[in-house]
Design a protein around this motif. Sequence first.
Motif, PDB file in Angstrom:
ATOM      1  N   GLN A   1       0.810  -1.212   0.000  1.00 14.18           N
ATOM      2  CA  GLN A   1       0.000   0.000   0.000  1.00 14.18           C
ATOM      3  C   GLN A   1       0.850   1.272   0.000  1.00 14.18           C
ATOM      4  OE1 GLN A   1      -3.230  -0.124   2.734  1.00 14.18           O
ATOM      5  NE2 GLN A   1      -4.146   1.774   2.005  1.00 14.18           N
ATOM      6  N   MET A   2       1.995   1.266   0.692  1.00 20.61           N
ATOM      7  CA  MET A   2       2.851   2.450   0.685  1.00 20.61           C
ATOM      8  C   MET A   2       3.385   2.722  -0.724  1.00 20.61           C
ATOM      9  SD  MET A   2       2.751   3.918   3.522  1.00 20.61           S
ATOM     10  CE  MET A   2       4.007   5.105   3.090  1.00 20.61           C
ATOM     11  N   LEU A   3       3.790   1.666  -1.417  1.00 23.39           N
ATOM     12  CA  LEU A   3       4.258   1.844  -2.787  1.00 23.39           C
ATOM     13  C   LEU A   3       3.114   2.310  -3.683  1.00 23.39           C
ATOM     14  CD1 LEU A   3       6.442   1.640  -4.927  1.00 23.39           C
ATOM     15  CD2 LEU A   3       5.906  -0.806  -5.162  1.00 23.39           C
ATOM     16  N   ALA A   4       1.927   1.749  -3.457  1.00 24.79           N
ATOM     17  CA  ALA A   4       0.770   2.162  -4.239  1.00 24.79           C
ATOM     18  C   ALA A   4       0.462   3.639  -4.025  1.00 24.79           C
ATOM     19  CB  ALA A   4      -0.440   1.308  -3.871  1.00 24.79           C
ATOM     20  N   LEU A   5       0.602   4.102  -2.782  1.00 23.31           N
ATOM     21  CA  LEU A   5       0.383   5.527  -2.495  1.00 23.31           C
ATOM     22  C   LEU A   5       1.376   6.400  -3.252  1.00 23.31           C
ATOM     23  CD1 LEU A   5      -0.383   5.728   1.345  1.00 23.31           C
ATOM     24  CD2 LEU A   5      -1.940   6.176  -0.552  1.00 23.31           C
ATOM     25  N   ARG A   6       2.649   5.996  -3.233  1.00 24.17           N
ATOM     26  CA  ARG A   6       3.675   6.793  -3.924  1.00 24.17           C
ATOM     27  C   ARG A   6       3.418   6.799  -5.433  1.00 24.17           C
ATOM     28  NH1 ARG A   6       7.503   8.366  -0.458  1.00 24.17           N
ATOM     29  NH2 ARG A   6       7.812   7.143   1.457  1.00 24.17           N
ATOM     30  N   VAL A   7       3.020   5.664  -5.971  1.00 24.00           N
ATOM     31  CA  VAL A   7       2.714   5.587  -7.399  1.00 24.00           C
ATOM     32  C   VAL A   7       1.509   6.469  -7.729  1.00 24.00           C
ATOM     33  CG1 VAL A   7       1.838   4.066  -9.217  1.00 24.00           C
ATOM     34  CG2 VAL A   7       3.736   3.314  -7.759  1.00 24.00           C
ATOM     35  N   PHE A   8       0.469   6.398  -6.886  1.00 19.85           N
ATOM     36  CA  PHE A   8      -0.726   7.202  -7.101  1.00 19.85           C
ATOM     37  C   PHE A   8      -0.393   8.692  -7.103  1.00 19.85           C
ATOM     38  CE2 PHE A   8      -3.848   9.805  -4.767  1.00 19.85           C
ATOM     39  CZ  PHE A   8      -4.834   9.895  -5.739  1.00 19.85           C
ATOM     40  N   VAL A   9       0.377   9.144  -6.131  1.00 18.00           N
ATOM     41  CA  VAL A   9       0.748  10.558  -6.035  1.00 18.00           C
ATOM     42  C   VAL A   9       1.569  10.974  -7.246  1.00 18.00           C
ATOM     43  CG1 VAL A   9       2.188  12.198  -4.766  1.00 18.00           C
ATOM     44  CG2 VAL A   9       0.576  10.736  -3.538  1.00 18.00           C
ATOM     45  N   ARG A  10       2.501  10.132  -7.678  1.00 22.71           N
ATOM     46  CA  ARG A  10       3.341  10.490  -8.818  1.00 22.71           C
ATOM     47  C   ARG A  10       2.515  10.575 -10.103  1.00 22.71           C
ATOM     48  NH1 ARG A  10       8.663  10.462  -8.976  1.00 22.71           N
ATOM     49  NH2 ARG A  10       8.284  11.270  -6.872  1.00 22.71           N
ATOM     50  N   ILE A  11       1.541   9.689 -10.279  1.00 22.44           N
ATOM     51  CA  ILE A  11       0.672   9.764 -11.454  1.00 22.44           C
ATOM     52  C   ILE A  11      -0.155  11.042 -11.419  1.00 22.44           C
ATOM     53  CG2 ILE A  11      -1.279   8.699 -12.649  1.00 22.44           C
ATOM     54  CD1 ILE A  11      -0.262   5.992 -11.688  1.00 22.44           C
ATOM     55  N   ALA A  12      -0.694  11.367 -10.244  1.00 19.19           N
ATOM     56  CA  ALA A  12      -1.518  12.568 -10.108  1.00 19.19           C
ATOM     57  C   ALA A  12      -0.712  13.820 -10.423  1.00 19.19           C
ATOM     58  CB  ALA A  12      -2.106  12.642  -8.701  1.00 19.19           C
ATOM     59  N   GLU A  13       0.554  13.834 -10.071  1.00  9.11           N
ATOM     60  CA  GLU A  13       1.382  15.015 -10.277  1.00  9.11           C
ATOM     61  C   GLU A  13       1.956  15.093 -11.691  1.00  9.11           C
ATOM     62  OE1 GLU A  13       2.942  15.715  -5.693  1.00  9.11           O
ATOM     63  OE2 GLU A  13       4.200  14.605  -7.102  1.00  9.11           O
ATOM     64  N   SER A  14       2.283  13.942 -12.267  1.00  6.36           N
ATOM     65  CA  SER A  14       2.913  13.939 -13.593  1.00  6.36           C
ATOM     66  C   SER A  14       1.904  13.828 -14.725  1.00  6.36           C
ATOM     67  CB  SER A  14       3.924  12.788 -13.698  1.00  6.36           C
ATOM     68  OG  SER A  14       3.258  11.529 -13.635  1.00  6.36           O
ATOM     69  N   GLY A  15       0.707  13.313 -14.411  1.00 10.72           N
ATOM     70  CA  GLY A  15      -0.330  13.213 -15.429  1.00 10.72           C
ATOM     71  C   GLY A  15      -0.235  12.005 -16.329  1.00 10.72           C
ATOM     72  N   GLY A  16       0.541  10.994 -15.930  1.00  5.80           N
ATOM     73  CA  GLY A  16       0.649   9.811 -16.783  1.00  5.80           C
ATOM     74  C   GLY A  16       1.210   8.606 -16.050  1.00  5.80           C
ATOM     75  N   PHE A  17       0.720   7.423 -16.413  1.00  3.41           N
ATOM     76  CA  PHE A  17       1.225   6.184 -15.818  1.00  3.41           C
ATOM     77  C   PHE A  17       2.671   5.933 -16.245  1.00  3.41           C
ATOM     78  CE2 PHE A  17      -3.020   5.827 -14.674  1.00  3.41           C
ATOM     79  CZ  PHE A  17      -3.329   4.645 -14.034  1.00  3.41           C
ATOM     80  N   GLY A  18       2.959   6.212 -17.521  1.00  6.83           N
ATOM     81  CA  GLY A  18       4.305   5.973 -18.029  1.00  6.83           C
ATOM     82  C   GLY A  18       5.335   6.871 -17.356  1.00  6.83           C
ATOM     83  N   LYS A  19       4.995   8.151 -17.157  1.00  9.35           N
ATOM     84  CA  LYS A  19       5.925   9.066 -16.495  1.00  9.35           C
ATOM     85  C   LYS A  19       6.196   8.620 -15.066  1.00  9.35           C
ATOM     86  CE  LYS A  19       4.817  13.258 -19.111  1.00  9.35           C
ATOM     87  NZ  LYS A  19       4.269  14.635 -19.030  1.00  9.35           N
ATOM     88  N   ALA A  20       5.137   8.179 -14.372  1.00  7.60           N
ATOM     89  CA  ALA A  20       5.311   7.709 -12.997  1.00  7.60           C
ATOM     90  C   ALA A  20       6.218   6.487 -12.956  1.00  7.60           C
ATOM     91  CB  ALA A  20       3.959   7.391 -12.379  1.00  7.60           C
ATOM     92  N   ALA A  21       6.018   5.568 -13.890  1.00  7.89           N
ATOM     93  CA  ALA A  21       6.842   4.356 -13.935  1.00  7.89           C
ATOM     94  C   ALA A  21       8.307   4.700 -14.187  1.00  7.89           C
ATOM     95  CB  ALA A  21       6.323   3.416 -15.019  1.00  7.89           C
ATOM     96  N   ASP A  22       8.539   5.637 -15.104  1.00  7.96           N
ATOM     97  CA  ASP A  22       9.914   6.006 -15.457  1.00  7.96           C
ATOM     98  C   ASP A  22      10.621   6.696 -14.296  1.00  7.96           C
ATOM     99  OD1 ASP A  22       9.477   4.932 -17.945  1.00  7.96           O
ATOM    100  OD2 ASP A  22       9.056   6.856 -18.900  1.00  7.96           O
ATOM    101  N   THR A  23       9.945   7.643 -13.637  1.00 11.37           N
ATOM    102  CA  THR A  23      10.597   8.392 -12.565  1.00 11.37           C
ATOM    103  C   THR A  23      10.799   7.560 -11.309  1.00 11.37           C
ATOM    104  OG1 THR A  23       8.454   9.271 -11.837  1.00 11.37           O
ATOM    105  CG2 THR A  23       9.723  10.600 -13.396  1.00 11.37           C
ATOM    106  N   LEU A  24       9.917   6.586 -11.081  1.00 13.16           N
ATOM    107  CA  LEU A  24      10.056   5.719  -9.917  1.00 13.16           C
ATOM    108  C   LEU A  24      10.859   4.455 -10.223  1.00 13.16           C
ATOM    109  CD1 LEU A  24       6.417   5.968  -8.479  1.00 13.16           C
ATOM    110  CD2 LEU A  24       8.489   6.978  -7.513  1.00 13.16           C
ATOM    111  N   ASN A  25      11.225   4.297 -11.506  1.00 16.19           N
ATOM    112  CA  ASN A  25      12.003   3.123 -11.930  1.00 16.19           C
ATOM    113  C   ASN A  25      11.254   1.826 -11.615  1.00 16.19           C
ATOM    114  OD1 ASN A  25      14.190   1.897 -13.170  1.00 16.19           O
ATOM    115  ND2 ASN A  25      15.350   1.709 -11.255  1.00 16.19           N
ATOM    116  N   ILE A  26       9.976   1.810 -11.982  1.00 13.47           N
ATOM    117  CA  ILE A  26       9.115   0.652 -11.774  1.00 13.47           C
ATOM    118  C   ILE A  26       8.545   0.238 -13.128  1.00 13.47           C
ATOM    119  CG2 ILE A  26       7.009  -0.199 -10.641  1.00 13.47           C
ATOM    120  CD1 ILE A  26       7.427   1.876  -8.490  1.00 13.47           C
TER     121      ILE A  26
END
Length: 226
Positions: free
Chosen positions: A3-28
Amino acid sequence: MDQMLALRVFVRIAESGGFGKAADTLNIPRPTVTKLIQDLETHLRVKLFQRSTRKVTVTDEGQAYYHRALKVLADVDEMDTLFADSSGTPRGRLRVDIGSSLANLILLPHLPLFRQRYPEIQLELGVSDREVDLIGEGVDCVIRGGELTDTSLIARRIASLDWGTYGGTGYMRSRKLPRHPEELYGEHDLVGYFSSRTGRVFTMFFERGDEKIQIDPKCTRGVSVN
């Protein structure tokens, strides 16, 4: 679900506006990002994002969840920092972007000493002169020259560097040595800097006593700076 990782992923998507950007910046991996959000939405029984082939938008429920998620993550990071400080050993991921000249002349030569002093910091270093979206790209800090254009960012002056005008030895042998900046016009090839953000060529500025002269390089070559 982590859940903690899911929260960080959720916040990064909300801020970057894309699933791909979140994956790239979090290296996931991108499928992992999608699965985490699906599991989180199933767990909460609400839709956090409206997804289409062109864009991702946060729902009203997602906006409310975002603000609470930010607080939770901030509290967790504060606790981690508190205990890390108590051990006296900084640790964690640090992503920095720095201009090429400063990187080559100042930062890179000191990297071995930094690694020796802070072995538990995972440093990710980007070298560029472009404008960086800190939140969208997951960058912790940038080192740049010039005035701060984004007032929402926190900046600290770390050094003052002087600009200079120089001519190569071989070039100066083939041209007349200028005695005054105005002699640069028409008699010399000028290489200047231009802004990657505006495309504007920076004016050369000369000052001696009360005399101040500005020269437009009208250069045919340039180095992009921010």
